[in-house]
Design a protein around this motif. Structure first.
Motif, mmCIF file in Angstrom:
data_model
loop_
_atom_site.group_PDB
_atom_site.id
_atom_site.type_symbol
_atom_site.label_atom_id
_atom_site.label_comp_id
_atom_site.label_asym_id
_atom_site.label_seq_id
_atom_site.Cartn_x
_atom_site.Cartn_y
_atom_site.Cartn_z
ATOM 1 N N GLN A 162 0.824 -1.205 0.000
ATOM 2 C CA GLN A 162 0.000 0.000 0.000
ATOM 3 C C GLN A 162 0.863 1.263 0.000
ATOM 4 N N TYR A 238 -11.341 -10.435 1.706
ATOM 5 C CA TYR A 238 -11.580 -9.195 0.972
ATOM 6 C C TYR A 238 -12.860 -9.276 0.140
ATOM 7 N N VAL A 243 -13.735 -6.458 3.850
ATOM 8 C CA VAL A 243 -12.757 -5.784 4.707
ATOM 9 C C VAL A 243 -11.697 -5.132 3.810
ATOM 10 N N SER A 244 -10.854 -4.284 4.389
ATOM 11 C CA SER A 244 -9.799 -3.646 3.605
ATOM 12 C C SER A 244 -8.706 -4.656 3.262
ATOM 13 N N LYS A 245 -7.843 -4.283 2.329
ATOM 14 C CA LYS A 245 -6.761 -5.175 1.920
ATOM 15 C C LYS A 245 -5.817 -5.471 3.083
ATOM 16 N N GLN A 247 -6.603 -5.248 6.355
ATOM 17 C CA GLN A 247 -7.340 -6.043 7.347
ATOM 18 C C GLN A 247 -7.434 -7.508 6.920
#
Length: 404
Positions: A162, A238, A243-245, A247
């Motif tokens: 990220q 995901y 959920v987020s990448k 998480q």
């Protein structure tokens, strides 16, 4: 604590540590594409089936490379074989950093990631080679706990991807592999547990024995399930729960860490209670939790708890099975372990494909879970049949080491 100190003194503990570190870094690099799958899928706009293909290639490539590396180690030594492999890993990561620009390049990178997955049999044989039979299970469990590298990967790789871009993570991996290389050169020594006069035919004898194939098929469920699910879970969390990448990686880490930690326990308890006894409980637990995961697709909390329990069983099963390997093949553990690891990891390649196809054609991941649960039940029945002869010929009742 005194018992653990006694265990460390019974073999060469610096080699044990070097083998653990080598296997940890190898596992971390092996599952890089799985840890970064949400980022990669977003870049190339992948379908569920394409995601399954991308995630299965490193697993299957690593599986196919395990036996050749194990065989090479019988001739040049296990320490030298690890250094050859880590040098190849470094080159592979540099390829990823400089040349991955398309989906086809990504598939080629998946094959190169498989080089890291080849480390298994050599790592376990090197680390446990100087320890006596009664401590082999614990020694192999400690080295095998290098599976924790998968947990580190799914925790660390997403934030790095990220922040710097997912291709850059390959460059970080190329630099990081230098750490276990230096430790291996400085601290490890070649164990004395090989027959230097053994012929090529004797080295590969496990290929032609029923026991070798039985072990391999069981390992296709325990380790195949472990590596296949770890590779797929970031994508599953995901896609299924939104959920987020980052998480998704954190949730996967919980299960991966449990599986790695319980591998040590599986080896330790199998030294005392017997690997066969342990595997019976493991396979029942794996089948039950996988079916439950398939039915709990609407609950993130329940799915996570079930995954943690499933991975605990898988990790214990991996330790239990490799408590048995050096009892069955005391002078060819590296080759036998590499063969078993190869077929076991191939089983892991089924998981992402089965999940992706289940989602694409049935609209749900449930049938992928149920298919793998069914395989666990089949292996349980096979184990119940095979254990009768095992405990009459080369192991004590329950799968413990013979006192002689």
């Amino acid at each position: 604590m005194a018992g653990f100190r006694s265990f460390l003194k019974s073999g060469h503990s610096p080699t044990l540590f070097a083998s653990f570190l080598y296997f940890s870094f190898s596992c971390c690099i092996w599952v890089l594409n799985g840890a970064m799958a949400p980022f990669i899928s977003e870049t190339f706009g992948l379908s569920p089936a394409q995601k399954g293909l991308m995630l299965s290639i490193p697993i299957m490539a690593g599986a196919l490379m395990r036996f050749p590396l194990g065989l090479l180690s019988q001739y040049i030594g296990r320490k030298k074989a690890t250094l050859v492999e880590m040098g190849m890993i470094m080159v592979a990561m540099l390829f990823g950093f400089f040349f991955v620009k398309s989906f086809n390049d990504l598939l080629a990178m998946g094959v190169l990631l498989g080089i890291a997955g080849a480390s298994f049999g050599v790592a376990l044989s090197l680390g446990s080679g100087s320890f006596p039979p009664k401590h082999k299970g614990l020694a192999m469990g400690l080295v095998g706990a290098g599976n924790v590298g998968t947990a580190v990967c799914v925790l660390v790789a997403p934030p790095l991807a990220q922040a710097f871009g997912w291709v850059t993570v390959y460059g970080f991996a190329a630099a990081a592999i230098a750490i276990p290389m230096v430790v291996m050169v400085v601290f490890a020594q070649e164990p004395p547990d090989l027959d230097p006069h053994a012929s090529f035919k004797e080295h590969i004898a496990c290929l032609f024995e029923k026991d070798g194939w039985a072990f391999s098929l069981i390992y296709a469920v325990t380790f195949g399930g472990f590596i296949g699910l770890i590779t797929f879970l970031p994508t599953y969390y995901y896609d299924q729960f939104g959920v987020s990448k980052v998480q998704a990686g954190q949730l996967t880490m919980l299960a991966a860490f449990m599986g790695a930690a319980l591998r040590v326990f599986g080896g330790w308890i199998s030294d005392r209670w017997g690997g066969v006894n342990t595997l019976n409980i493991v396979l029942v637990t794996v089948a039950t939790t996988l079916v439950a995961c398939g039915l709990a697709g609407g609950s993130l909390v329940l799915t996570t708890l079930l995954m943690i329990l499933c991975f605990a069983a898988l990790g214990a099963g991996n330790g239990a099975l490799f408590q048995l390997v050096p009892l069955r093949w005391p002078l060819a553990t590296a080759v036998a372990g590499s063969m078993i690891g190869e077929i076991g990891a191939l089983g892991g390649g089924l998981v992402p494909n089965a999940m992706g196809l289940s989602k694409q054609y049935a609209g749900s991941y449930m049938w992928g879970f149920i298919l793998f649960a069914g395989l666990a039940v089949v292996m349980l029945f096979m184990l119940r049949i095979m254990q009768v002869r095992w405990t009459r010929t080369w192991a004590e009742k329950g799968g413990r080491a013979r006192s002689a």
